[in-house]
Design a protein around this motif. Structure first.
Motif, PDB file in Angstrom:
ATOM      1  N   LEU A  20       0.818  -1.212   0.000  1.00 29.72           N
ATOM      2  CA  LEU A  20       0.000   0.000   0.000  1.00 29.72           C
ATOM      3  C   LEU A  20       0.852   1.262   0.000  1.00 29.72           C
ATOM      4  O   LEU A  20       0.583   2.202  -0.760  1.00 29.72           O
ATOM      5  N   GLY A  21       1.878   1.303   0.833  1.00 29.21           N
ATOM      6  CA  GLY A  21       2.722   2.499   0.895  1.00 29.21           C
ATOM      7  C   GLY A  21       3.426   2.788  -0.412  1.00 29.21           C
ATOM      8  O   GLY A  21       3.536   3.938  -0.833  1.00 29.21           O
ATOM      9  N   GLY A  22       3.908   1.732  -1.077  1.00 32.77           N
ATOM     10  CA  GLY A  22       4.585   1.915  -2.358  1.00 32.77           C
ATOM     11  C   GLY A  22       3.638   2.395  -3.435  1.00 32.77           C
ATOM     12  O   GLY A  22       3.980   3.275  -4.238  1.00 32.77           O
ATOM     13  N   LEU A  23       2.435   1.820  -3.479  1.00 33.16           N
ATOM     14  CA  LEU A  23       1.447   2.263  -4.465  1.00 33.16           C
ATOM     15  C   LEU A  23       1.043   3.705  -4.196  1.00 33.16           C
ATOM     16  O   LEU A  23       0.878   4.503  -5.133  1.00 33.16           O
ATOM     17  N   LEU A  24       0.894   4.058  -2.934  1.00 36.80           N
ATOM     18  CA  LEU A  24       0.528   5.419  -2.570  1.00 36.80           C
ATOM     19  C   LEU A  24       1.610   6.406  -2.980  1.00 36.80           C
ATOM     20  O   LEU A  24       1.309   7.494  -3.504  1.00 36.80           O
ATOM     21  N   ALA A  25       2.870   6.045  -2.773  1.00 37.73           N
ATOM     22  CA  ALA A  25       3.976   6.920  -3.170  1.00 37.73           C
ATOM     23  C   ALA A  25       3.949   7.175  -4.678  1.00 37.73           C
ATOM     24  O   ALA A  25       4.099   8.321  -5.139  1.00 37.73           O
ATOM     25  N   ARG A  26       3.743   6.128  -5.457  1.00 36.47           N
ATOM     26  CA  ARG A  26       3.657   6.273  -6.911  1.00 36.47           C
ATOM     27  C   ARG A  26       2.453   7.134  -7.306  1.00 36.47           C
ATOM     28  O   ARG A  26       2.545   7.977  -8.207  1.00 36.47           O
ATOM     29  N   ASP A  27       1.337   6.898  -6.637  1.00 41.31           N
ATOM     30  CA  ASP A  27       0.105   7.616  -6.956  1.00 41.31           C
ATOM     31  C   ASP A  27       0.249   9.116  -6.694  1.00 41.31           C
ATOM     32  O   ASP A  27      -0.153   9.942  -7.539  1.00 41.31           O
ATOM     33  N   LEU A  28       0.795   9.480  -5.562  1.00 41.28           N
ATOM     34  CA  LEU A  28       0.931  10.909  -5.250  1.00 41.28           C
ATOM     35  C   LEU A  28       1.916  11.591  -6.196  1.00 41.28           C
ATOM     36  O   LEU A  28       1.713  12.749  -6.570  1.00 41.28           O
ATOM     37  N   ALA A  29       2.954  10.865  -6.587  1.00 38.91           N
ATOM     38  CA  ALA A  29       3.877  11.423  -7.583  1.00 38.91           C
ATOM     39  C   ALA A  29       3.160  11.623  -8.918  1.00 38.91           C
ATOM     40  O   ALA A  29       3.324  12.652  -9.578  1.00 38.91           O
ATOM     41  N   ALA A  30       2.341  10.653  -9.292  1.00 42.16           N
ATOM     42  CA  ALA A  30       1.596  10.766 -10.550  1.00 42.16           C
ATOM     43  C   ALA A  30       0.593  11.906 -10.513  1.00 42.16           C
ATOM     44  O   ALA A  30       0.247  12.465 -11.566  1.00 42.16           O
ATOM     45  N   HIS A  31       0.134  12.271  -9.307  1.00 31.98           N
ATOM     46  CA  HIS A  31      -0.807  13.382  -9.159  1.00 31.98           C
ATOM     47  C   HIS A  31      -0.106  14.720  -8.911  1.00 31.98           C
ATOM     48  O   HIS A  31      -0.767  15.695  -8.546  1.00 31.98           O
ATOM     49  N   GLY A  32       1.197  14.745  -9.095  1.00 28.86           N
ATOM     50  CA  GLY A  32       1.889  16.026  -9.122  1.00 28.86           C
ATOM     51  C   GLY A  32       2.724  16.388  -7.920  1.00 28.86           C
ATOM     52  O   GLY A  32       3.244  17.510  -7.862  1.00 28.86           O
ATOM     53  N   ALA A  33       2.875  15.487  -6.958  1.00 28.58           N
ATOM     54  CA  ALA A  33       3.776  15.792  -5.841  1.00 28.58           C
ATOM     55  C   ALA A  33       5.163  16.098  -6.393  1.00 28.58           C
ATOM     56  O   ALA A  33       5.628  15.436  -7.316  1.00 28.58           O
ATOM     57  N   LYS A  34       5.818  17.103  -5.821  1.00 26.34           N
ATOM     58  CA  LYS A  34       7.125  17.480  -6.367  1.00 26.34           C
ATOM     59  C   LYS A  34       8.274  16.684  -5.765  1.00 26.34           C
ATOM     60  O   LYS A  34       9.345  16.567  -6.359  1.00 26.34           O
TER      61      LYS A  34
END
Length: 257
Positions: A20-34
């Motif tokens: 879950l944590g890894g998927l969340l990290a990828r997801d937030l990056a894909a949504h524009g986290a810098k």
């Protein structure tokens, strides 16, 4: 009006290397986290952490992986200090760290109780403390708990019991940090289809959990899919900021309060 989106934000995820944590990290990056800092516990998880860092960078964000055992206050302090040094003060801090133990109450040893308390309660307490010191104003904090907090069940006294304090930690922190515009939430998934689930459950228990939720037949295995939890966390740490001090059980009708 304040911007509560993900774009341009700096993120720290404890337990962010895989599942879950890894998927969340990828997801937030894909949504524009810098920038995203992902914590992982042991060297065995380093390959997964490296893969997640690579995926975050491929999405255009800065990324760093930080290894630490978060069962001491000093280790949590260092995690936040290293995060600030590497990518700056976080706007979003998410703690997915946890440990499961399924065992009859009368068989739980003191060593097991101490370990469960350290992983599930103590690390969460000090993560919230350091987040309160380091997260930027108008930031977001979220902790992973368990839907067993809404269950009437045997054998999970040490697991659900050591996650339960996080509900009050969340309320207290939200009240104290609210004057800085920081929202604080906890999210409790149902049993998830990850490698953490299967070693703790015998075949008959696995079958029960796979059929227990009202919406079980609409998932891949009957269990909670991590893909169904990520959007809720993303919402809570962005546009869902007005919800604070709450523990939300997200489980397809597995338990409720």
């Amino acid at each position: 009006m304040l911007d509560h989106g993900i774009k341009g934000k700096t993120v720290l995820i404890a337990g962010g290397a895989k599942n879950l944590g890894g998927l969340l990290a990828r997801d937030l990056a894909a949504h524009g986290a810098k920038a995203v800092a992902i914590h992982y516990n042991t060297s065995a998880t380093k390959p997964a952490a490296d893969e997640t860092v690579a995926a975050i960078k491929a999405a255009g964000a800065k990324a760093v992986a930080l290894q630490s055992d978060l069962t001491t206050a000093g280790a949590v302090e260092k995690l936040f200090a290293d995060t600030v040094a590497a990518i700056g003060k976080p706007d979003i801090a998410i703690n997915t760290v946890g440990k499961v133990l399924k065992k009859p109450f009368v068989e739980i040893t003191e060593a097991e109780y101490d370990e469960m308390t350290a992983v599930n309660s103590k690390s969460a307490f000090f993560f919230l403390k350091e987040a309160g010191k380091h997260v930027n104003d108008n930031g977001k904090i979220c902790t992973l708990v368990t839907s067993l907090l809404g269950a009437y069940t045997p054998f999970y006294a040490a697991y659900a019991g050591t996650k339960a304090p996080v509900e009050h930690f969340t309320r207290a922190a939200s009240k104290e940090f609210g004057e800085r515009g920081i929202s604080v939430t906890a999210i409790g998934p149902g049993p998830m289809d990850t490698p953490f689930f299967y070693p703790a459950e015998a075949a008959d228990a696995q079958a029960y959990h796979k059929a227990a939720a009202a919406l079980s037949k609409f998932t891949k295995t009957g269990l909670t899919d991590i893909e169904d939890i990520v959007p809720f966390i993303r919402f809570l740490v962005s546009d869902g900021w007005w919800m604070t001090g709450q523990t939300i059980l997200v489980n397809g009708g597995y338990t409720t309060k």
